[in-house]
Structures are given as structure tokens and as C-alpha cells.
Enzyme design. Structure first.
Site, PDB file in Angstrom:
ATOM      1  N   SER A 253      45.163  87.293  50.205  1.00 53.05           N
ATOM      2  CA  SER A 253      44.952  88.714  50.493  1.00 53.05           C
ATOM      3  C   SER A 253      44.771  89.447  49.173  1.00 53.05           C
ATOM      4  O   SER A 253      44.838  88.848  48.108  1.00 53.05           O
ATOM      5  CB  SER A 253      46.154  89.280  51.249  1.00 53.05           C
ATOM      6  OG  SER A 253      47.244  89.392  50.358  1.00 53.05           O
ATOM      7  N   LYS A 254      44.586  90.740  49.277  1.00 57.38           N
ATOM      8  CA  LYS A 254      44.367  91.591  48.098  1.00 57.38           C
ATOM      9  C   LYS A 254      45.425  91.377  47.006  1.00 57.38           C
ATOM     10  O   LYS A 254      45.149  91.545  45.822  1.00 57.38           O
ATOM     11  CB  LYS A 254      44.389  93.067  48.516  1.00 57.38           C
ATOM     12  CG  LYS A 254      43.060  93.532  49.097  1.00 57.38           C
ATOM     13  CD  LYS A 254      42.182  94.103  47.992  1.00 57.38           C
ATOM     14  CE  LYS A 254      40.825  94.473  48.533  1.00 57.38           C
ATOM     15  NZ  LYS A 254      39.787  94.433  47.514  1.00 57.38           N
ATOM     16  N   ARG A 255      46.638  91.023  47.460  1.00 60.09           N
ATOM     17  CA  ARG A 255      47.728  90.829  46.487  1.00 60.09           C
ATOM     18  C   ARG A 255      47.378  89.739  45.476  1.00 60.09           C
ATOM     19  O   ARG A 255      47.874  89.725  44.360  1.00 60.09           O
ATOM     20  CB  ARG A 255      49.006  90.385  47.205  1.00 60.09           C
ATOM     21  CG  ARG A 255      49.763  91.485  47.864  1.00 60.09           C
ATOM     22  CD  ARG A 255      51.011  90.942  48.518  1.00 60.09           C
ATOM     23  NE  ARG A 255      50.683  89.942  49.536  1.00 60.09           N
ATOM     24  CZ  ARG A 255      51.155  88.715  49.549  1.00 60.09           C
ATOM     25  NH1 ARG A 255      51.945  88.298  48.596  1.00 60.09           N
ATOM     26  NH2 ARG A 255      50.824  87.866  50.513  1.00 60.09           N
ATOM     27  N   HIS A 256      46.531  88.810  45.888  1.00 56.16           N
ATOM     28  CA  HIS A 256      46.191  87.683  45.011  1.00 56.16           C
ATOM     29  C   HIS A 256      44.972  87.971  44.139  1.00 56.16           C
ATOM     30  O   HIS A 256      44.491  87.098  43.448  1.00 56.16           O
ATOM     31  CB  HIS A 256      45.911  86.436  45.851  1.00 56.16           C
ATOM     32  CG  HIS A 256      47.062  86.040  46.710  1.00 56.16           C
ATOM     33  ND1 HIS A 256      47.102  86.289  48.054  1.00 56.16           N
ATOM     34  CD2 HIS A 256      48.231  85.427  46.401  1.00 56.16           C
ATOM     35  CE1 HIS A 256      48.244  85.837  48.547  1.00 56.16           C
ATOM     36  NE2 HIS A 256      48.944  85.319  47.566  1.00 56.16           N
ATOM     37  N   GLY A 257      44.469  89.185  44.205  1.00 54.41           N
ATOM     38  CA  GLY A 257      43.269  89.511  43.433  1.00 54.41           C
ATOM     39  C   GLY A 257      42.141  89.858  44.389  1.00 54.41           C
ATOM     40  O   GLY A 257      42.371  90.089  45.578  1.00 54.41           O
TER      41      GLY A 257
END
Ligand code: GLU
Length: 484
Positions: A253-257
Site C-alpha cells: 500500500s501507499k505506506r510502502h512507497g
């Protein structure tokens, strides 16, 4: 003769294309090419609130950019057109009538709140949530009353008893025990058909032989199999690809880039590199890791796809980008990079025209560190600007290096032809007279003229900056006033 393979990529145009979807598209594409089959692109836009034409057009553009051309679908047409679900309403209605005629559907008037309450109760008792079938029991009169009172309803499909078996090309046999699936919705209260319904009709009518998609759809598959059976269609083969995860093992998800292909395009990744990297998330080609689309198509088979979840690693993607950057002819690479240099205000068009060969030299010097075009900005700042910035610790270090930098200054001043060879001769002389070597000799020079701890060979950097500029940057540290 075995039937021709027909696969499809069926994205919903509700946002930018996610990496996971791109890998799905790619595996379908290479499988179609491997089998000399047909790759269909179908737009699943029945969710009217979230689908937009802009997302749809972007999606088609980005597929083209990646080189994943489709044999049938929007823009190109085909024998089973239309390929946008929003244009196939009458086909779904007709199929719904067939299910109604077989008494396989019923209207459900339960509100969101009622359904939520039911879910919570079931979870509280440790049961898998599923619709209990309350509205199935309504009589014709009760239904008429509810309709007359203006209640809205959805249509549910009656799930027959019995275990459902899915033969998955990647995961083997997956069993869905009896009683796990409740009667599910085929049409929403606004009469629009749901995904599980439309996907079956389209896959059947478009003669899809293999459904290759993300594992997140595995739980939908038994429902879809039931609809195939109810309509008398032969189900395709299924292959569910494991979910792409971040380094922490969670769903990407966005948390990973960045997770959208658009963001990697904007960074200036080459589509070939991007796809090559994604191809490896779930498949280990035997001929090595660097493969063109054609090579992937030659080698790929569904039996080679792994079951375990793949981890998305931006560092490896960058490495892959570097392999592809390295293959570009210098002239082409430099031209492709000019827009990034303009955008960063490193140079104007006019300057680029006048100093094209010099820019080419700069690009050649840093290209091995570049995984995507936009890397040029961080890699070349010091070639275009002398406003170098230093951390306090670096400034302190440089103050102590004044004698060494003065020695450099003298050695460089003496050079008439400021080329790489003479530059390095001067560096070596400085080493001799100062008694320093290795990092102690090079690091202060690199820091003084580039403002960086590491970078490309100094023998290239020095001459590209030129004698006057190198001396000017050294003078910052050798003259009385040292910056704070
Ligand atoms: N529209 C669905 C999605 O984007 C397609 C799933 C499928 O391939 O069946 O997830």
C-alpha cells in the site's frame, strides 16, 4: 487441436493503476503471447460512483506506454464488442431474466444497518459472516407490500447446497465447504449489476479460457462458478496470483512507497525495466533476470508461477532500472533527460543547445547510478550549480583540511590542459607531497568540488567542471573566510 487461449485483463477505472494490477496485466499478456492466444482488455466500469472516463483513458494510455497492446478491447474493437461493461447493460439484463425464469434469484429488502448487525452477531459467535437468507422466505404478497411502500431492494442469487471445488492453476485444488457462501447480490438497488455477475457473463461470452488475476479474487471464484453453472456456461481455468507485499509482509500500500504505475512513469522509469521487475514478482525465469517482453513471452508458463507472496523491493526495481539505463545510447539518453534538466532549472533550452556535448559528458559520468530519468536531478546538481551545501560536521572537517586543499589548488593551477589525465597527475602529486592516500586524499577534494560524500570518478568530474570552477570551489575553503 486444443482451443486457442483467450485471456483478459479486466481493470476497474476507479483510480490509478496499482502495481499488483500491472503484474496481472503483464502475466495475462505474456501468457497470451506465449500461447499465441488472444489478449482481451475489458473495462469493468459498473461502479458508476467510482469509475470515470478520465481514469479509463489514463488506463488505456498507460497500457500502451508499457507496450502491453491488446488484441480486443476499447479503441481496437473486436468480435465480442463492446468491451466496456457500462455499454453491455442489455446483455446483463437478458441474463438476469434467464436466472429469474429459473427461480434462482429473489429480492432482498434488508437495509445496510440490518446486514451489519447480522454480520456482527455472526462474528460474535465465531461464525463466518454470510447472509442468512431472511428475505428468501418472503411471500409474493409480502414483497408486493414492501415494494408498494417504496422499499428498495437488491437481487440475490440462491446459492445451492454443496461444497464448491476450485481447480486453480497456481494453487491446486481449493475447497469452499458447504454453507460458507450466503446468497449473494447480483444487482444493486439501482438495478446495476455487480462484479461477480458481470464478470461471468463477459468471460463466458468473450470465450475467455483462462482467468488470471489476483488472489484477492479467489473467494469470489466459487460464486462465479455457481453462476456459470446456473447459466449453463463452461467455467474457464482459473489462476490466482499471490498478493504483492511490502517488506513488512503486509499487502502493498501507499505506506510502502509509490504503488501506481503512473508514479513510476513520472519518475522516468523505462517501461521495459518496470515490467521486467514486476515479472519477477511471482516467477523465476530460468534464463536469468533480465528479459525483454518477447523473452518473457517465450519462457513464461502458468505452471512456473509461484504460490508464495512476492515482496516489492524498490531498491531492486531501481537496480533493474539501472540495467536498462545502461543499455541506452548516450545521445538518446541525454535527449530524454533534457526535460528533467529544464524542469529542475538546471539549464535552459538555449544552454542545452550550446552545451549539448558537455551535458552528454555529464550524463555519461553519472549514468551508472541512474535507475530512472529523474535521478539525473540528484546526481548532477553540482555540475549545474556552485551553491553547494554542507552539513556542520562536513564544514568542520573541511576547515581542518585547509593545507591539503591548498596543495590541490597549487597543483591544479599549474595544469594547462585540464583533462582527466593531467587532473589525476595533479591529485597524485598532491598525495606525494602531503603524504596522504586513499580516502584521506580523495574525500576532501570530492567534498569541496561536489558537496557530496560519494559520486562518480573524480578524473571525470574535475575536467567537466573545468579548471576555473574547480579552483573557485577550492578557494571557498582556502581563503580566509570559511563558510559556517
Ligand atoms: N474488475 C476486477 C478488478 O479490477 C477484475 C477482477 C477479475 O479479473 O476478475 O479487480
Amino acid at each position: 487441436m486444443s482451443e486457442q487461449v483467450r485471456v483478459r485483463f479486466a481493470p476497474s477505472p476507479t483510480g490509478d493503476l496499482h502495481l499488483g494490477n500491472v503484474r496481472t496485466a503483464l502475466y495475462n499478456w505474456i501468457y497470451a503471447r506465449h500461447t499465441k492466444g488472444v489478449f482481451v482488455l475489458r473495462v469493468e466500469d459498473t461502479d458508476k460512483e467510482r469509475s470515470t472516463d478520465t481514469y479509463c483513458e489514463n488506463l488505456l494510455d498507460i497500457m500502451k506506454w508499457m507496450g502491453l497492446n491488446w488484441d480486443e478491447g476499447p479503441r481496437v474493437g473486436g468480435p465480442y464488442a463492446p468491451y466496456k461493461q457500462s455499454e453491455r447493460t442489455s446483455i446483463y439484463e437478458e441474463h438476469l431474466e434467464r436466472l429469474k425464469a429459473k427461480n434462482l434469484v429473489y429480492p432482498c429488502y434488508c437495509t445496510e444497518e440490518e446486514l451489519e448487525l447480522e454480520r456482527k452477531r455472526q462474528l460474535g459467535r465465531g461464525h463466518m459472516p454470510k447472509y442468512g437468507g431472511k428475505c428468501k422466505k418472503l411471500t409474493v404478497e409480502e414483497r408486493q407490500k414492501l415494494d408498494a411502500a417504496g422499499n428498495t431492494s437488491v437481487l440475490r442469487f440462491i446459492v445451492p447446497p454443496g461444497e464448491i471445488l476450485v481447480h486453480d492453476e497456481v494453487r491446486g485444488e481449493v475447497r469452499f465447504p458447504d454453507d460458507q457462501i450466503g446468497d449473494f447480490v447480483l444487482t444493486r438497488s439501482d438495478k446495476s449489476p455487480t462484479y461477480n455477475f458481470t464478470v461471468v457473463i463477459d468471460d463466458a461470452l468473450m470465450k475467455i479460457t483462462h482467468v488470471i488475476r489476483g488472489e484477492d479474487h479467489l473467494s469470489n471464484t466459487p460464486k462465479q462458478i455457481l453462476i456459470y453453472e446456473a447459466l449453463g456456461y463452461k467455467p474457464p481455468k482459473f489462476a490466482h496470483l499471490s498478493i504483492i507485499k511490502g517488506a513488512d509482509g503486509q499487502k502493498l500500500s501507499k505506506r510502502h512507497g509509490e504503488t501506481s504505475v503512473e508514479s513510476y512513469k513520472a519518475k522516468g522509469y523505462l517501461p521495459e525495466a518496470f515490467l521486467n521487475y514486476l515479472a519477477l514478482l511471482g516467477w523465476a525465469p530460468k534464463t536469468g533476470e533480465i528479459l525483454s517482453l518477447e523473452q518473457m513471452a517465450a519462457e513464461f508458463d502458468l505452471t512456473h508461477v509461484g504460490k508464495s507472496g512476492a515482496i516489492f523491493d524498490p531498491v531492486k526495481l531501481h537496480w533493474m532500472g539501472m540495467q536498462y539505463m545502461a543499455k541506452l545510447p548516450l545521445e538518446d539518453l541525454t535527449r530524454a533527460l533534457l526535460p528533467y534538466l529544464f524542469e529542475a532549472n538546471y539549464c535552459t533550452r538555449e544552454q542545452a543547445r550550446q552545451k549539448f556535448d558537455w551535458i552528454k559528458g555529464v550524463v555519461d559520468t553519472v549514468r551508472s547510478s541512474m535507475g530512472c530519468y529523474s535521478d539525473i536531478i540528484k546526481e548532477t546538481f553540482y555540475f549545474f550549480s556552485d551553491e553547494l551545501s554542507f552539513e556542520p560536521a562536513q564544514t568542520e572537517e573541511m576547515k581542518t583540511q585547509k593545507p591539503l586543499l591548498e596543495t590541490y589548488e597549487k597543483a591544479f593551477e599549474a595544469i594547462t590542459d585540464f583533462n582527466g589525465e593531467n587532473f589525476m597527475k595533479a591529485v597524485k602529486e598532491t598525495g606525494k607531497s602531503s603524504g596522504l592516500k586513499g580516502k584521506a586524499l580523495y574525500h576532501p577534494l570530492r567534498l569541496a568540488i561536489t558537496g557530496r560524500e560519494d559520486g562518480p570518478e573524480l578524473a571525470k568530474v574535475g575536467p567537466l567542471l573545468g579548471k576555473a570552477e574547480v579552483l573557485k570551489r577550492l578557494a571557498v575553503w582556502t581563503k580566509e573566510e570559511i563558510p559556517n
